[in-house]
Design an enzyme around this catalytic site. Structure first.
Site, PDB file in Angstrom:
ATOM      1  N   ASP A 110       0.820  -1.211   0.000  1.00 41.13           N
ATOM      2  CA  ASP A 110       0.000   0.000   0.000  1.00 41.13           C
ATOM      3  C   ASP A 110       0.852   1.259   0.000  1.00 41.13           C
ATOM      4  O   ASP A 110       0.338   2.351  -0.178  1.00 41.13           O
ATOM      5  CB  ASP A 110      -0.953   0.001   1.199  1.00 41.13           C
ATOM      6  N   ASP A 416     -11.502  -6.251  10.949  1.00 52.44           N
ATOM      7  CA  ASP A 416     -11.342  -7.695  11.080  1.00 52.44           C
ATOM      8  C   ASP A 416     -12.422  -8.306  11.975  1.00 52.44           C
ATOM      9  O   ASP A 416     -13.011  -9.325  11.635  1.00 52.44           O
ATOM     10  CB  ASP A 416      -9.940  -8.048  11.589  1.00 52.44           C
TER      11      ASP A 416
END
Ligand SMILES: *[C@@H]1O[C@H](CO)[C@@H](O)[C@H](O)[C@H]1NC(C)=O
Ligand SMILES: *[C@@H]1O[C@H](CO)[C@@H](O)[C@H](O)[C@H]1NC(C)=O
Length: 604
Positions: A110, A416
C-alpha cells in the site's frame, strides 16, 4: 355545621402515605450494568476449549490431493515497515513444507514503493537458494532474518560451509537493498533488470498511481525452479491503484484487492493472511490448518482458522503487557467454546468462498477444488497481469457488494472483528487454534516498546471496538438469533472496553472522596458482612494470578499487567470513549495511525 363539611372531606384523606424513594432509577441502572459486567466476565470463561490436529492422518488420507493455498502479505509503509523485514516474512511463507506448485504468495504494497518492489525482486532470486536450504536442513524458523539471529553456525563442516554461503548471500542481498534505500533511488543498472520498474514514472506518488501487478515468479512455468530443480511457488507484487479523491479503506481495501487479484491468478480455495512484520515459525502450519478445513465431518462448515499472535522479543516481565497470554489462552478459547472465535486480522486461514458473500447452507458440501481454473492455465503472464490490474482499480468496487457483503467490511477501525462476525452470522463456523508451538511470531520490534505507543495502540483498538458496539453491527442486535448468546456476550467483553473506563473512574474517585470525608463505604472488619467483600476481592485477584501463571507469565508480569490495566483504563479507554462519543455526535474525524516498528536507541 358549615365547618364540619370541610372536616368530613379531610377525614377521607389518608393519615399516611408511602412514597418510592428517589434514585430508584439510578440504582436499577447501576444494578443492571453490574450484572451485565458480571455476566460478561463469566461468559468467556464458561466453556473454554482447546483444539489439536492430526496432520499425519491428513497426509495419509489426502497425500498429493491437498488443495492450493494463496498467501497474502500486507505492507503499508516502507519507512515504518522496512522492505528487508517484509521480504523475510515473504521468504518464510514461501518455504512452507507444502508442495510449492500449490503455493502462491502475494505481497500487497500500500506504500506503492519501488524499494519494496526491488526488495521482492531480490527475494525472488534469493528464494532459489533459501528454499532448498530450508528443506535440506529442516530450518526453523524459515525467516532468514530470524533464523540467522537465533542460530549459530552448525558443528558439521559440510553443513557449516553451506550455512556460511547462504548467510553471505543473504547479507549481500540485504546490503544491496539497504544501500538503494539509503541512496533514495534505484540505479539504472537495477532498473534494466526487470520491466516492472517501468511502472514507477516521475508522476507516480504514494497516494496517486495506477494499479501495479507484477508476477515475479510464475509457478506454472517449468523454468521457475530452485537450485534443486524443484518448482518454485508463484510470487506476485501488487500495489492497487490509489487516487487522491478515492477512499482506499486502509487494510480492508488492500485485502479485498488481494482477494480479487489472486482469484484471477491462482484462485486457491484456501487463503492465509499475515502482516509483513509477522513471520512463520512453523513450516507445517498450513497442514495443521487444513486438518480443520478438510475434516470430513465438520470441515465444510469452517470459514476461518485463527492463530494467536506472539512477539519474539518482549521486555523482561513484559512491562507494557503486550503478550496478552490470558487473552489468547483463556478468553478467546472461551469464545471458541460458544462458536464465536473472532478474526483478529492476521495469522488467519480463510475459506475463500466464505468471503464472497456465500451463505452457509445445510446442503453445502464444501469441496476444496484441486485444480486451477482452466482459462488461467492458458493465459500468458502478461494477460494475467493486465486482467488483474483492472481488479485492483479504484473504480472497480463501485456499485458492488465489496466492503459490505463481500470481502472485508469497510468503514471501521476494527474491520477484522466485524468481518469475522458477519461471516459467523452467515452461518459459518470459526476455529481458534492455539498450538503449543507459536506458529506466527511478530518481529521483536513490532510490540509497542514505549508507554506512549502501548497506550496509543490500545486507544485505537478500543475506539474501533466501541464503534462496533454503537453501530448496526452491535452483536446483540446484528447477530441476535444467528450466533449463540455466549458468543454475542463474548464479543461485547471487548467492544465495551471503552465505557469500562467510566467504572474505573468511579472507583478511583468515589472511595477516595468518601475516605476523606469519613463516610464508611464498606462494613467494619469486625462485621460478618465484611466477609463477602473480602472474599470477592481475594477470589478475583487470586483467580487472575492463577490464570496468568497458568499461561506462563511470571508474578512480576502479572503485576505489570495490572499496572498497565490501570494506565489503559484511565487514559486510552477513557479517551477512546470520549472520542467515539464525540464522533458519533459529529465532532471529530476518523484517524488511523500505524505504530512505528523501528526502535531508536533512546527507546532501547
Ligand atoms: C518458534 O518455534 C520454536 C519451536 O521450533 C519455539 O521453541 C519458539 O519458542 C518459537 N518462537 C517464539 C518466539 O515463540
Ligand atoms: C531484542 O531486544 C533487545 C533489547 O531489549 C535488543 O538488544 C535485541 O537486539 C532485540 N533483538 C531483536 C532480534 O530484535
Amino acid at each position: 355545621m358549615g365547618g364540619n363539611n370541610g372536616g368530613e372531606e379531610e377525614a377521607l384523606q389518608p393519615l399516611f402515605e408511602t412514597k418510592v424513594a428517589k434514585g430508584k432509577f439510578a440504582y436499577r441502572i447501576y444494578a443492571i450494568t453490574v450484572l451485565m459486567g458480571i455476566c460478561l466476565i463469566w461468559s468467556v470463561r464458561w466453556n473454554v476449549i482447546h483444539r489439536c490436529t492430526f496432520k499425519d492422518r491428513l497426509i495419509n488420507r489426502y497425500g498429493d490431493k491437498l488443495p492450493p493455498v494463496d498467501i497474502f502479505v500486507c505492507t503499508a509503509d516502507p519507512k515504518i515497515e522496512p522492505p528487508t523485514m517484509v521480504i523475510s516474512t515473504v521468504l518464510s511463507v514461501m518455504s512452507y513444507n507444502y508442495p510449492p506448485d500449490k503455493l502462491s504468495v502475494y505481497l500487497s504494497d500500500d506504500g506503492g514503493s519501488e524499494f519494496t518492489f526491488y526488495a521482492l525482486l531480490e527475494a525472488s532470486r534469493f528464494s532459489k537458494h533459501w528454499i532448498p536450504f530450508c528443506k535440506k536442513f529442516r530450518v526453523e524458523p524459515r525467516s532468514p532474518a530470524a533464523y540467522f539471529a537465533q542460530n549459530s553456525i552448525p558443528e558439521d563442516t559440510a553443513a557449516a560451509k553451506e550455512w556460511l554461503t547462504i548467510k553471505k548471500l543473504y547479507e549481500d542481498m540485504k546490503c544491496r537493498i539497504e544501500s538503494a534505500i539509503e541512496k533514495g533511488s534505484i540505479s539504472k543498472d537495477i532498473r534494466d533488470q526487470h520491466k516492472g520498474f517501468l511502472e514507477w514514472n516521475s508522476e507516480a506518488t504514494r497516494q496517486d498511481h495506477q494499479s501495479i501487478v507484477q508476477i515475479l515468479i510464475d509457478g506454472r512455468n517449468p523454468d521457475a525452479v530452485d537450485d534443486d530443480g524443484q518448482q518454485l511457488p508463484t510470487l506476485v507484487y501488487l500495489a492497487r491503484e490509489k487516487r487522491p479523491h478515492f477512499p482506499h479503506n486502509f487494510k480492508a481495501g488492500s485485502m479485498n484487492s488481494l482477494i480479487r487479484v489472486s482469484a484471477a491468478i491462482s484462485n486457491a480455495p484456501i487463503i492465509l493472511n499475515v502482516d509483513c512484520d509477522m513471520y512463520s515459525n512453523n513450516s507445517d502450519a498450513i497442514k495443521e490448518a487444513l486438518c480443520f478445513f478438510m475434516d470430513e465431518e465438520r470441515g465444510h462448515r469452517i470459514s476461518f482458522v485463527q492463530y494467536p499472535q506472539n512477539y519474539d522479543n518482549n521486555t523482561k516481565n513484559d512491562i507494557y503487557s503486550n503478550v496478552a497470554g490470558v487473552l489468547y489462552k483463556i478468553e478467546v478459547p472461551g469464545m471458541d467454546g460458544c462458536d464465536g472465535a473472532p478474526y483478529c486480522g492476521s495469522g488467519c486461514f480463510h475459506r475463500r468462498e466464505s468471503h464472497c458473500g456465500v451463505q452457509f447452507s445445510r446442503n453445502y458440501k464444501g469441496k476444496l477444488n484441486n485444480s486451477l481454473c482452466n482459462t488461467m492455465k492458458d493465459s500468458s503472464v502478461h494477460e494475467l497481469e493486465q486482467g488483474a490490474k483492472l481488479l485492483a482499480n479504484c473504480g472497480y468496487e463501485k456499485g458492488t457488494q465489496w466492503g459490505k457483503e463481500m470481502g472485508l467490511v469497510y468503514g471501521c477501525l476494527s474491520e477484522d472483528v466485524i468481518t469475522g462476525l458477519t461471516i459467523q452470522c452467515r452461518g459459518w463456523k470459526s476455529v481458534n487454534y492455539n498450538p503449543e508451538r507459536n506458529s506466527f511470531v511478530g518481529v521483536g520490534r513490532v510490540a509497542p516498546n514505549t508507554l506512549n505507543q502501548a497506550l496509543v495502540q490500545h486507544e485505537r483498538w478500543c475506539k474501533g471496538m466501541f464503534y462496533i458496539f454503537l453501530s448496526k453491527y452491535c452483536p446483540f442486535i446484528y447477530a441476535h438469533g444467528k450466533i449463540k448468546l455466549g458468543a454475542q456476550m463474548g464479543y461485547c467483553v471487548y467492544l465495551l472496553w471503552a465505557p469500562n473506563s467510566l467504572a474505573l473512574l468511579y472507583y478511583l474517585i468515589i472511595p477516595s472522596i468518601c475516605l476523606l470525608r469519613g463516610i464508611p463505604l464498606f462494613p467494619e472488619v469486625s462485621s460478618l458482612w465484611f466477609l463477602p467483600f473480602a472474599y470477592v476481592y481475594a477470589a478475583r485477584n487470586g483467580c487472575s494470578i492463577a490464570e496468568a501463571l497458568a499461561c506462563g507469565d511470571t508474578l512480576k508480569a502479572w503485576w505489570n499487567s495490572q499496572r498497565m490495566w490501570l494506565f489503559r483504563r484511565t487514559t486510552s479507554y477513557l479517551f477512546a470513549f470520549i472520542d467515539t462519543v464525540a464522533r458519533q455526535l459529529g465532532f471529530s474525524q476518523l484517524a488511523f495511525s500505524i505504530t512505528a516498528k523501528v526502535v531508536d536507541d533512546d527507546v532501547l
